[in-house]
Motif scaffolding. Sequence first.
Motif, mmCIF file in Angstrom:
data_model
loop_
_atom_site.group_PDB
_atom_site.id
_atom_site.type_symbol
_atom_site.label_atom_id
_atom_site.label_comp_id
_atom_site.label_asym_id
_atom_site.label_seq_id
_atom_site.Cartn_x
_atom_site.Cartn_y
_atom_site.Cartn_z
ATOM 1 N N GLY A 47 0.832 -1.194 0.000
ATOM 2 C CA GLY A 47 0.000 0.000 0.000
ATOM 3 C C GLY A 47 0.867 1.243 0.000
ATOM 4 N N TRP A 48 0.242 2.397 0.024
ATOM 5 C CA TRP A 48 1.022 3.632 -0.117
ATOM 6 C C TRP A 48 1.806 3.956 1.147
ATOM 7 N N ARG A 49 1.269 3.626 2.317
ATOM 8 C CA ARG A 49 2.004 3.905 3.559
ATOM 9 C C ARG A 49 3.223 2.999 3.685
ATOM 10 N N GLY A 50 3.027 1.732 3.414
ATOM 11 C CA GLY A 50 4.146 0.804 3.480
ATOM 12 C C GLY A 50 5.230 1.140 2.480
ATOM 13 N N THR A 51 4.820 1.569 1.281
ATOM 14 C CA THR A 51 5.795 1.959 0.263
ATOM 15 C C THR A 51 6.575 3.187 0.717
ATOM 16 N N GLY A 52 5.890 4.144 1.320
ATOM 17 C CA GLY A 52 6.571 5.338 1.834
ATOM 18 C C GLY A 52 7.559 4.994 2.926
ATOM 19 N N ILE A 53 7.170 4.096 3.818
ATOM 20 C CA ILE A 53 8.078 3.679 4.894
ATOM 21 C C ILE A 53 9.284 2.952 4.306
ATOM 22 N N LEU A 54 9.070 2.100 3.314
ATOM 23 C CA LEU A 54 10.174 1.395 2.669
ATOM 24 C C LEU A 54 11.156 2.372 2.028
ATOM 25 N N ILE A 55 10.634 3.398 1.363
ATOM 26 C CA ILE A 55 11.492 4.403 0.730
ATOM 27 C C ILE A 55 12.289 5.165 1.791
ATOM 28 N N LEU A 56 11.630 5.548 2.891
ATOM 29 C CA LEU A 56 12.340 6.256 3.970
ATOM 30 C C LEU A 56 13.435 5.398 4.593
ATOM 31 N N VAL A 57 13.157 4.114 4.799
ATOM 32 C CA VAL A 57 14.165 3.212 5.359
ATOM 33 C C VAL A 57 15.363 3.113 4.420
ATOM 34 N N LEU A 58 15.113 3.016 3.123
ATOM 35 C CA LEU A 58 16.212 2.957 2.159
ATOM 36 C C LEU A 58 17.040 4.243 2.170
ATOM 37 N N ILE A 59 16.375 5.387 2.235
ATOM 38 C CA ILE A 59 17.090 6.670 2.261
ATOM 39 C C ILE A 59 17.930 6.793 3.524
ATOM 40 N N PHE A 60 17.331 6.496 4.691
ATOM 41 C CA PHE A 60 18.081 6.578 5.947
ATOM 42 C C PHE A 60 19.223 5.564 5.978
ATOM 43 N N GLY A 61 18.981 4.386 5.454
ATOM 44 C CA GLY A 61 20.047 3.390 5.391
ATOM 45 C C GLY A 61 21.208 3.865 4.544
ATOM 46 N N PHE A 62 20.909 4.501 3.418
ATOM 47 C CA PHE A 62 21.973 5.028 2.565
ATOM 48 C C PHE A 62 22.744 6.139 3.265
ATOM 49 N N ILE A 63 22.038 7.015 3.978
ATOM 50 C CA ILE A 63 22.706 8.114 4.706
ATOM 51 C C ILE A 63 23.611 7.554 5.795
ATOM 52 N N ILE A 64 23.116 6.611 6.564
ATOM 53 C CA ILE A 64 23.929 6.028 7.635
ATOM 54 C C ILE A 64 25.130 5.300 7.043
ATOM 55 N N PHE A 65 24.934 4.568 5.973
ATOM 56 C CA PHE A 65 26.039 3.865 5.325
ATOM 57 C C PHE A 65 27.097 4.838 4.839
ATOM 58 N N SER A 66 26.660 5.958 4.228
ATOM 59 C CA SER A 66 27.636 6.921 3.702
ATOM 60 C C SER A 66 28.374 7.660 4.818
ATOM 61 N N ILE A 67 27.740 7.826 5.993
ATOM 62 C CA ILE A 67 28.406 8.492 7.110
ATOM 63 C C ILE A 67 29.489 7.588 7.716
ATOM 64 N N PHE A 68 29.175 6.332 7.931
ATOM 65 C CA PHE A 68 30.120 5.437 8.610
ATOM 66 C C PHE A 68 31.151 4.800 7.711
ATOM 67 N N PHE A 69 30.889 4.711 6.410
ATOM 68 C CA PHE A 69 31.802 4.004 5.523
ATOM 69 C C PHE A 69 32.321 4.893 4.409
ATOM 70 N N ARG A 70 32.767 6.094 4.753
ATOM 71 C CA ARG A 70 33.342 7.001 3.766
ATOM 72 C C ARG A 70 34.718 6.608 3.411
#
Length: 70
Positions: A47-70
Amino acid sequence: MSNGKESPQRRERLRQEELKDNPTGNMNDAYNRSQNGSLVDLVGGLGWRGTGILILVLIFGFIIFSIFFR
């Protein structure tokens, strides 16, 4: 449709009819989908809420990955 384009509802209806008419193909598709996954089925099931949450998790995961593994 005169312009040759099909609506998403028509494509989904045709897909559902094909699944009903061809059970062996349905089993093959289900096996292949379990091996590869299907983004359409994932988003449709969430559904649209679950899709939005999935997108946010992917974005936050990418940000955290880029901060710790530069």
